[in-house]
Design a protein around this motif. Structure first.
Motif, short mmCIF file in Angstrom:
data_model
loop_
_atom_site.label_atom_id
_atom_site.label_comp_id
_atom_site.label_asym_id
_atom_site.label_seq_id
_atom_site.Cartn_x
_atom_site.Cartn_y
_atom_site.Cartn_z
N SER A 41 0.84 -1.20 0.00
CA SER A 41 0.00 0.00 0.00
C SER A 41 0.87 1.24 0.00
O SER A 41 1.67 1.45 0.92
N VAL A 42 0.76 2.07 -1.03
CA VAL A 42 1.47 3.33 -1.15
C VAL A 42 0.44 4.45 -1.13
O VAL A 42 -0.42 4.54 -2.01
N GLU A 43 0.51 5.30 -0.12
CA GLU A 43 -0.44 6.40 0.03
C GLU A 43 0.09 7.64 -0.64
O GLU A 43 1.26 8.01 -0.47
N ILE A 44 -0.77 8.31 -1.42
CA ILE A 44 -0.40 9.55 -2.11
C ILE A 44 -1.11 10.71 -1.42
O ILE A 44 -2.32 10.68 -1.20
N LEU B 295 10.18 -10.47 4.58
CA LEU B 295 9.62 -9.36 5.34
C LEU B 295 10.68 -8.33 5.70
O LEU B 295 10.41 -7.12 5.69
N LEU B 296 11.89 -8.78 5.99
CA LEU B 296 12.97 -7.83 6.27
C LEU B 296 13.28 -6.98 5.04
O LEU B 296 13.43 -5.75 5.14
N GLY B 297 13.36 -7.61 3.89
CA GLY B 297 13.61 -6.85 2.67
C GLY B 297 12.47 -5.91 2.33
O GLY B 297 12.70 -4.77 1.90
N LEU B 298 11.23 -6.37 2.52
CA LEU B 298 10.08 -5.52 2.22
C LEU B 298 10.00 -4.33 3.17
O LEU B 298 9.61 -3.22 2.77
N THR B 299 10.39 -4.54 4.42
CA THR B 299 10.42 -3.42 5.37
C THR B 299 11.41 -2.35 4.93
O THR B 299 11.12 -1.15 4.98
N ALA B 300 12.59 -2.78 4.48
CA ALA B 300 13.59 -1.82 4.01
C ALA B 300 13.08 -1.04 2.81
O ALA B 300 13.24 0.19 2.73
N LEU B 301 12.44 -1.72 1.87
CA LEU B 301 11.90 -1.03 0.70
C LEU B 301 10.79 -0.07 1.09
O LEU B 301 10.69 1.04 0.55
N VAL C 108 1.70 -7.13 5.70
CA VAL C 108 0.68 -8.18 5.73
C VAL C 108 0.37 -8.66 4.31
O VAL C 108 0.37 -9.86 4.02
N ILE C 109 0.11 -7.72 3.41
CA ILE C 109 -0.24 -8.09 2.04
C ILE C 109 0.96 -8.72 1.34
O ILE C 109 0.82 -9.68 0.58
N GLY C 110 2.16 -8.18 1.59
CA GLY C 110 3.36 -8.74 0.98
C GLY C 110 3.60 -10.17 1.42
O GLY C 110 4.06 -11.01 0.63
#
Length: 425
Positions: free
Chosen positions: A68-71, A131-137, A177-179
């Motif tokens: 989820s990316v909020e604009i 999850l660690l990689g996704l958190t960094a991104l 969660v979604i990732g």
């Protein structure tokens, strides 16, 4: 012999430890980052100010795994802006899914059976590092920059200091969660599709019905993308616009080709395109979607503008027939044509429904200054595309029944794996 048999399970367990999990996760993220970066570069995003390019790349990768990316918009004290984006860059998604799935299966190959705890442990290692990689991104994927466009207010925007700015940031908890669900789906699909992947003993009885159909559906989707790549290369070579075509291939090729597949099979879509903004889509789609507040997109509306749109029906029928024939060839010989029809109907109905859900698009941006504009019109834009889901599901089931039965009959003339059918008395 006894010593060799004792050490073999240890080597099997070591074949999918933390180093292998790290390799799978890093390779998948690297493949997505490279694909997103090249696509955005071809689209001209490398020229974004204030070092925004790496952050936009990170945001695209986050979106690709369902994050989820909020604009958020800001246009000063006397203006307000609004923006939203709901779309998946499916080219990046497919690349990440293929790499993650292949490297997840690699340590498990050449085995027929694996226990559920063993598979769960291997998946858990991959999930933790994922999850660690996704958190960094997600932390990197945030930036704010100014929107530059022609001012229809005659300079009022600059005069009142209401130059619109748009920023984006990732909703980290929702993204994680979604990732994680995205990764679970990819790993489960990899186990279903691969004939060489081991399964727990309790699931072995289902593999004859599920695996050929799952394999055929993945082959159908990838074959559709291969056709799209060929078309894109031909268009770039004959009509120019190579950079724009490359951007579409690397960011949104599945969005267009899977849309074309569903339309070719008869599924209708509803949508609109308003304002100066749009999507990198064929001109005929843009024309249809600009015909009203809520335009209908199907074979009929496309053919009204270009009769060549009927070739989508031919191409879709050939692709579905090829997938049904492949499924029949990979099924045991004892499976009857009516069973092929049922397997294909269920698989294609679910596949078209999933494709429609993944290919939806909703995006808008608007600016209102001193009451001028309504977050739309000349000061904004909107793009939306929504499928008729029940229509896609029912048409998928119908096409699957027909193609599965016919191709099941044809496949009896070819040599297939599995036991021979029992002789008739």
């Amino acid at each position: 012999m006894s010593q060799h048999a004792t050490t073999k399970p240890a080597r099997t367990r070591a074949a999918h430890g933390w180093p292998q999990a790290l390799l799978a996760v890093v390779a998948a993220y690297l493949a997505m980052i490279v694909t997103a970066a090249l696509g955005l570069w071809a689209a001209g995003a490398a020229d974004l100010p204030d070092g925004a390019f790496p952050r936009v790349v990170a945001a695209v990768v986050v979106l690709a795994v369902g994050g989820s990316v909020e604009i958020a918009g800001d246009a000063g004290d006397i203006a307000r802006s609004d923006a939203a984006l709901d779309a998946l860059p499916l080219s990046v998604t497919v690349v990440g899914a293929l790499v993650a799935g292949l490297l997840f299966l690699r340590p498990l190959r050449h085995r027929a059976v694996a226990s559920a705890p063993e598979l769960a442990g291997w998946a858990l290692r991959v999930a933790v590092l994922w999850l660690l990689g996704l958190t960094a991104l997600a932390v990197v994927a945030r930036h704010t920059f100014t929107i530059a466009f022609d001012d229809p207010t005659g300079g009022l925007i600059d005069a009142f200091g209401a130059t619109p700015r748009v920023g984006f940031r990732t909703e980290v908890p929702q993204t994680l969660v979604i990732g994680l669900l995205w990764l679970a789906g990819v790993l489960a699909l990899a186990l279903l599709v691969s004939p060489a992947a081991p399964l727990p003993r309790g699931l072995l009885r289902f593999q004859e019905a599920v695996r050929p159909a799952a394999y055929a559906m993945v082959a159908l989707l990838l074959a559709t993308l291969a056709v799209g790549v060929v078309i894109g290369v031909v268009v770039a070579a004959t009509r120019g616009h190579a950079a724009e075509t490359l951007a579409v291939i690397l960011l949104g090729l599945p969005n267009l080709m899977w849309l074309a597949l569903t339309v070719g099979l008869g599924t209708g879509w509803e949508g609109t395109v308003k304002g100066p903004f749009g999507l990198p889509m064929p001109q005929i789609l843009d024309e249809v979607l600009r015909t009203g507040d809520l335009a209908e997109l199907d074979l009929g509306t496309l053919a009204e503008r270009d009769a060549r749109a009927w070739w989508l029906l031919v191409a879709a029928a050939l692709l579905v027939s090829g997938a049904a024939f492949l499924m029949a060839l990979r099924s045991p010989a004892r499976v009857r044509p009516w069973q092929h029809a049922l397997h294909m109907a269920v698989a294609l109905a679910l596949t078209l429904t999933a494709v429609c859900l993944l290919s939806r698009v909703s995006a808008h941006y608007g600016l209102s200054l001193l009451g001028i504009g309504d977050l739309g019109g000349d000061l904004g834009g909107e793009v939306s595309l929504r499928p008729m889901l029940w229509q896609a599901f029912l048409l998928g089931a119908g096409w699957g029944l027909l193609a599965g039965f016919v191709c099941g009959l044809l496949a009896t003339r070819f040599r297939r794996r599995g036991e021979a059918p029992p002789a008739r008395p």
